[in-house]
Design a protein around this motif. Structure first.
Motif, mmCIF file in Angstrom:
data_model
loop_
_atom_site.group_PDB
_atom_site.id
_atom_site.type_symbol
_atom_site.label_atom_id
_atom_site.label_comp_id
_atom_site.label_asym_id
_atom_site.label_seq_id
_atom_site.Cartn_x
_atom_site.Cartn_y
_atom_site.Cartn_z
ATOM 1 N N PHE A 1 0.838 -1.205 0.000
ATOM 2 C CA PHE A 1 0.000 0.000 0.000
ATOM 3 C C PHE A 1 0.872 1.254 0.000
ATOM 4 C CE2 PHE A 1 -2.473 3.253 2.275
ATOM 5 C CZ PHE A 1 -3.589 3.317 1.461
ATOM 6 N N ALA A 2 1.909 1.271 0.836
ATOM 7 C CA ALA A 2 2.809 2.432 0.916
ATOM 8 C C ALA A 2 3.538 2.656 -0.403
ATOM 9 C CB ALA A 2 3.809 2.241 2.048
ATOM 10 N N SER A 3 3.884 1.577 -1.071
ATOM 11 C CA SER A 3 4.564 1.679 -2.356
ATOM 12 C C SER A 3 3.655 2.311 -3.402
ATOM 13 C CB SER A 3 5.020 0.293 -2.815
ATOM 14 O OG SER A 3 5.524 0.344 -4.124
ATOM 15 N N PHE A 4 2.408 1.879 -3.458
ATOM 16 C CA PHE A 4 1.468 2.441 -4.421
ATOM 17 C C PHE A 4 1.157 3.915 -4.123
ATOM 18 C CE2 PHE A 4 0.145 -2.011 -5.527
ATOM 19 C CZ PHE A 4 0.415 -1.907 -6.880
ATOM 20 N N ARG A 5 1.099 4.243 -2.835
ATOM 21 C CA ARG A 5 0.785 5.620 -2.436
ATOM 22 C C ARG A 5 2.031 6.506 -2.388
ATOM 23 N NH1 ARG A 5 -4.599 7.166 -2.186
ATOM 24 N NH2 ARG A 5 -5.798 5.301 -1.741
ATOM 25 N N ASN A 6 3.198 5.890 -2.557
ATOM 26 C CA ASN A 6 4.485 6.600 -2.540
ATOM 27 C C ASN A 6 4.702 7.374 -1.232
ATOM 28 O OD1 ASN A 6 6.930 7.047 -3.722
ATOM 29 N ND2 ASN A 6 6.288 8.875 -4.839
ATOM 30 N N TYR A 7 4.351 6.722 -0.121
ATOM 31 C CA TYR A 7 4.588 7.319 1.186
ATOM 32 C C TYR A 7 6.088 7.348 1.473
ATOM 33 C CZ TYR A 7 -0.403 6.922 2.273
ATOM 34 O OH TYR A 7 -1.772 7.047 2.277
ATOM 35 N N ILE A 8 6.483 8.283 2.318
ATOM 36 C CA ILE A 8 7.905 8.446 2.641
ATOM 37 C C ILE A 8 8.484 7.173 3.255
ATOM 38 C CG2 ILE A 8 9.531 9.682 4.132
ATOM 39 C CD1 ILE A 8 7.767 12.169 3.729
ATOM 40 N N PHE A 9 7.736 6.537 4.147
ATOM 41 C CA PHE A 9 8.263 5.340 4.810
ATOM 42 C C PHE A 9 8.358 4.139 3.875
ATOM 43 C CE2 PHE A 9 3.708 4.918 5.580
ATOM 44 C CZ PHE A 9 3.472 3.557 5.431
#
Length: 167
Positions: free
Chosen positions: A102-110
């Protein structure tokens, strides 16, 4: 197909998926390929789902083999405990991988640290996968267990001794 057979069919998947996932994730880390990382996260999620299947068939497999000659209840209990720990870690790995995906798709900093977090947790999980796999194999493959081999040899010696006494 009974539960024992079904367990034997699915029980290798929770071990194989993390191995493949680690290889793909390491490739993704070194090549900085987000697609490889995402695919590895998906593979870890599949591994967690495969752990559910392996655990669901485990009890039925136990009932199918516990009364077979040469099967020690202690080996089954040892495997069950190792499998429960590995399954729990596999579920957590699947959860962490879901967050990483999910973070990868949303390009979150973490999302930049998630591949390293996931690969470290996956390596730790694989350590316990090896324990679960080995203890499961020892139930019927006495050649990999010094305890199982000595128990069966001891039983064979007793049988042979009793046979000679009768003659």
């Amino acid at each position: 197909m009974n539960n024992t057979h079904l367990h034997l069919v699915v029980n290798h998947l929770p071990i194989i998926f993390p191995v493949v996932g680690i290889i793909l994730l390491v490739i993704g880390i070194f090549t900085k390929t987000e697609v490889s990382k995402r695919n590895s996260y998906f593979i870890f999620i599949l591994g967690a789902l495969a752990s559910i299947a392996a655990m669901a068939t485990g009890e039925g497999a136990e009932e199918g083999v516990e009364n077979l000659p040469g099967v020690a209840e202690s080996l089954i209990e040892t495997h069950e405990e190792a499998a429960e720990l590995f399954a729990g870690l596999s579920y957590i790995l699947g959860g962490i991988s879901t967050v990483a995906l999910f973070a990868s798709f949303r390009n979150y900093i973490f999302s930049k640290i998630m591949p390293f977090t996931v690969v470290l947790f996956a390596l730790a999980t694989l350590f316990f996968a090896q324990k679960a796999g080995t203890t499961g194999g020892e139930i019927r493959h006495t050649e990999i267990s010094s305890t199982g081999t000595s128990q069966i040899i001891g039983e064979d010696i007793k049988k042979e001794s009793n046979h000679h006494d009768k003659e």
